[in-house]
Design an enzyme around this catalytic site. Structure first.
Site, PDB file in Angstrom:
ATOM      1  CE  LYS A 162     -43.748 -67.866 -32.808  1.00  0.00           C
ATOM      2  NZ  LYS A 162     -44.399 -66.885 -31.905  1.00  0.00           N
ATOM      3  CE  LYS A 175     -41.471 -59.958 -30.096  1.00  0.00           C
ATOM      4  NZ  LYS A 175     -42.702 -59.967 -29.295  1.00  0.00           N
ATOM      5  CG  ASP A 234     -44.602 -58.839 -31.851  1.00  0.00           C
ATOM      6  OD1 ASP A 234     -43.945 -59.836 -32.231  1.00  0.00           O
ATOM      7  OD2 ASP A 234     -44.446 -58.293 -30.745  1.00  0.00           O
ATOM      8  NE  ARG A 269     -51.822 -64.632 -32.914  1.00  0.00           N
ATOM      9  CZ  ARG A 269     -52.349 -63.970 -31.893  1.00  0.00           C
ATOM     10  NH1 ARG A 269     -53.612 -63.547 -31.938  1.00  0.00           N
ATOM     11  NH2 ARG A 269     -51.631 -63.732 -30.817  1.00  0.00           N
TER      12      ARG A 269
HETATM   13  N1  BES Z   1     -43.071 -64.718 -29.710  1.00  0.00           N
HETATM   14  C1  BES Z   1     -43.992 -63.789 -29.179  1.00  0.00           C
HETATM   15  C2  BES Z   1     -44.559 -64.237 -27.837  1.00  0.00           C
HETATM   16  C3  BES Z   1     -43.646 -64.112 -26.667  1.00  0.00           C
HETATM   17  C4  BES Z   1     -43.378 -62.874 -26.102  1.00  0.00           C
HETATM   18  C5  BES Z   1     -43.122 -65.235 -26.084  1.00  0.00           C
HETATM   19  C6  BES Z   1     -42.562 -62.786 -24.980  1.00  0.00           C
HETATM   20  C7  BES Z   1     -42.315 -65.137 -24.980  1.00  0.00           C
HETATM   21  C8  BES Z   1     -42.036 -63.924 -24.419  1.00  0.00           C
HETATM   22  C9  BES Z   1     -45.167 -63.619 -30.131  1.00  0.00           C
HETATM   23  O1  BES Z   1     -44.875 -63.702 -31.465  1.00  0.00           O
HETATM   24  C10 BES Z   1     -45.705 -62.256 -29.885  1.00  0.00           C
HETATM   25  O2  BES Z   1     -45.026 -61.313 -30.144  1.00  0.00           O
HETATM   26  N2  BES Z   1     -46.913 -62.193 -29.380  1.00  0.00           N
HETATM   27  C11 BES Z   1     -47.529 -60.960 -29.072  1.00  0.00           C
HETATM   28  C12 BES Z   1     -48.940 -61.056 -29.550  1.00  0.00           C
HETATM   29  C13 BES Z   1     -49.678 -59.770 -29.498  1.00  0.00           C
HETATM   30  C14 BES Z   1     -49.104 -58.806 -30.494  1.00  0.00           C
HETATM   31  C15 BES Z   1     -51.122 -60.080 -29.802  1.00  0.00           C
HETATM   32  C16 BES Z   1     -47.459 -60.776 -27.553  1.00  0.00           C
HETATM   33  O3  BES Z   1     -47.584 -61.761 -26.828  1.00  0.00           O
HETATM   34  O4  BES Z   1     -47.257 -59.646 -27.125  1.00  0.00           O
HETATM   35 ZN    ZN Z   2     -43.257 -64.800 -31.976  1.00  0.00          ZN
HETATM   36 MN    MN Z   3     -44.249 -61.833 -32.249  1.00  0.00          MN
END
Ligand code: BES
Ligand code: ZN
Ligand code: MN
Length: 502
Positions: free
Chosen positions: A269, A281, A351, A355
């Site tokens: 990724k 965010k 966010d 995936r």
């Molecule tokens: N890149 C983030 C995941 C992440 C967050 C990695 C904090 C490391 C630290 C990913 O794209 C993301 O934002 N995931 C969300 C998914 C949710 C919206 C289902 C998450 O983990 O909050």
């Molecule tokens: Zn991400």
């Molecule tokens: Mn994200």
């Protein structure tokens, strides 16, 4: 930094510094005892006077020890002999390196590789010493106007092994250790680079630069126009709000004797910045989302290690470069997109973009007729909640592959912990309007993300490594860790059937 191995006794070494261990409480290691004997009790006298207890990481630097040819002797506390484990061994090496670097010894002979570490052989001890050394000396100051320079830095390090018979194993351990840490170094440099410099095109340029060094490697890139033709609509949707073009970089390494042998495929990724998009965010620590390309950085780093070792396997690596930004062009919650596989996805949160990028890449790589596919991604915050920073999350529906990867983690010290990928969790992705949503909800967040990916991997054996917690450190020593380079490289090293320890 130059490494070599040697087998000899400490008093015969003519070096700027020799490094020997002392156990707690005030007990000499075998090597220290040899030095003590020829110096007529000089060292044991110091211990008796209370200068060094032997606690883990304690250091005592001696000059001109009687009858010893080396200028300095560094005594290193190793804790209780029976308790010396892998973690402590690496901590002791790291501390030693920092001390050597500050004491003006430009070269040293290190006997710590002769210490007894439970269940580990010379190959492991030397390789870990090399990796720990190179990682401790790493700093990212490319963008500082004043570079932190050491006046007399450590340049040459000799590791001692107990017998001459172990010299070849030691040399192999150095080669492998150097290759792995060079890969980690590249991973860390690329990951630490700020998002205004490190964008999808930058990832591509790093890969192309590597292809100039190794003629076993070819690199091609796929931009937005080609993605359109391929039907990679979810990948494209994520990048649509960004001024930086989405670029997928494909690296093909051919090392196997049979050039047409099925490749191992690695997918990373590569979100060079993840703002969350329209589902923006919160501001706190958002800068750390420059590390959302940690999977791609790990994959490019592993490719460097693999090229360096010239491993006899074929490997295809794909860096899924993309930037997730809010704008008038951005994709939105509610959008329904068609993936390259034909399956449709209802976007509930922009966010959950990783995936969406990865699913199209996982379909794309079918064309390589993979032996197996491993993707790695900073995919979910939920993985950080579940495992913290020490373990990466491993997901696979193929048990033998899962075990192979867990083993590679144990061997390399870059450990993963397996999480379930049961069908029961799949239901959390149900959508009233499309084949699935991109959001599983708060419970089991890292599992539902993996479940989502699993729907695009039916044509081959597949595993997913979530490195959201392990790829970088936050806080005072913020920075890329170089993970998952060791676990990926170790996996490929094992698959290549290359000789390692005894
Ligand atoms: N890149 C983030 C995941 C992440 C967050 C990695 C904090 C490391 C630290 C990913 O794209 C993301 O934002 N995931 C969300 C998914 C949710 C919206 C289902 C998450 O983990 O909050
Ligand atoms: Zn991400
Ligand atoms: Mn994200």
């Amino acid at each position: 930094m130059e490494f070599s191995v040697k087998s000899g006794s400490p008093e015969k070494q003519r070096s700027a510094c020799i490094v020997v261990g002392v156990y707690e409480p005030r007990r000499l290691s075998g090597i220290a005892e040899q030095l003590d004997k020829i110096s007529e009790g000089y060292i044991s006298n110091l211990l008796r006077r209370g200068d060094l207890e032997g606690k883990p990481g304690q250091m005592l630097l001696l000059h001109h020890v009687p009858n010893v040819l080396s200028e300095r002797v560094l005594l290193v506390g190793c804790g209780k002999e029976r308790e010396l484990d892998e973690r402590q061994y690496k901590q002791i090496i790291a501390k030693t390196i920092n001390t050597l670097n500050e004491t003006g010894s430009m070269e040293a002979v290190c006997f710590l590789t002769e210490l007894h570490v439970k269940g580990r052989d010379t190959y492991w001890k030397v390789r870990q010493a090399v990796e720990t050394t190179k990682n401790s000396l790493y700093s990212f100051d490319a963008l500082k106007t004043r570079k932190g320079e050491t006046r007399r830095p450590l340049r040459k390090l000799v590791f001692n092994v107990p017998t001459r018979r172990e010299l070849p194993v030691g040399e192999r351990a150095i080669d492998h250790g150097v290759a792995v840490s060079d890969g980690m170094h590249l991973c860390r440099d690329v990951a630490n680079m700020p998002p205004n410099i490190c964008n999808p095109a930058y990832l591509a340029s790093q890969a192309r630069q590597m292809a100039e060094t190794y003629d076993t490697l070819t690199v091609t890139t796929i931009g937005e126009e080609q993605m359109e033709q391929l039907g990679m609509h979810t990948y494209l949707a994520v990048g649509r709000g960004s001024a930086n073009e989405s670029i997928m970089t494909v690296m093909e390494y051919k090392g196997a004797e049979d050039q047409s042998a099925k490749p191992i495929v690695l997918v990373g990724k590569g979100l060079t910045f993840d703002s969350g998009g329209i589902s923006l965010k919160p501001g706190e620590a958002m800068d750390e989302m420059k590390y959302d390309m940690g999977g791609a950085a790990g994959v490019i780093g592993a490719m460097k290690s693999i090229c360096e070792m010239n491993l006899p396997v074929n490997v295809v690596a794909v860096l899924a470069g993309c930037e997730n930004m809010p704008s008038g062009n951005s994709y939105r919650p509610g959008d329904i997109l068609t993936t390259m596989s034909g399956q449709t996805v209802e976007v509930l949160n922009t966010d959950a973009e990783g995936r969406l990028v990865l699913c199209d890449v996982l379909t794309y790589v079918e064309r390589f007729d993979p032996e197996l596919v491993i993707d790695t991604a900073t995919l979910t915050g939920a993985c950080v909640i579940a495992l913290g920073k020490h373990a990466s999350g491993l997901f696979s529906s193929h048990n033998p592959l899962a075990h192979e990867i867990l083993n590679a983690g144990e061997q390399s010290g870059d450990r993963a912990w397996r999480m379930p990928l049961w069908d029961e969790y799949q239901d959390l992705l149900d959508s009233p309007f499309a084949d699935m949503t991109n959001l599983g909800g708060r419970p089991a967040g890292s599992i539902t993300a993996a479940c989502f990916l699993s729907r695009f991997t039916k044509k081959y054996n597949w595993a997913h490594i979530d490195v959201a917690g392990s790829a970088w450190n936050s806080g005072a020593n913020k920075g890329s860790t170089g993970r998952p380079v060791p676990i990926l490289t170790q996996f490929v090293l094992n698959r290549a059937g290359v000789e390692q320890g005894e």
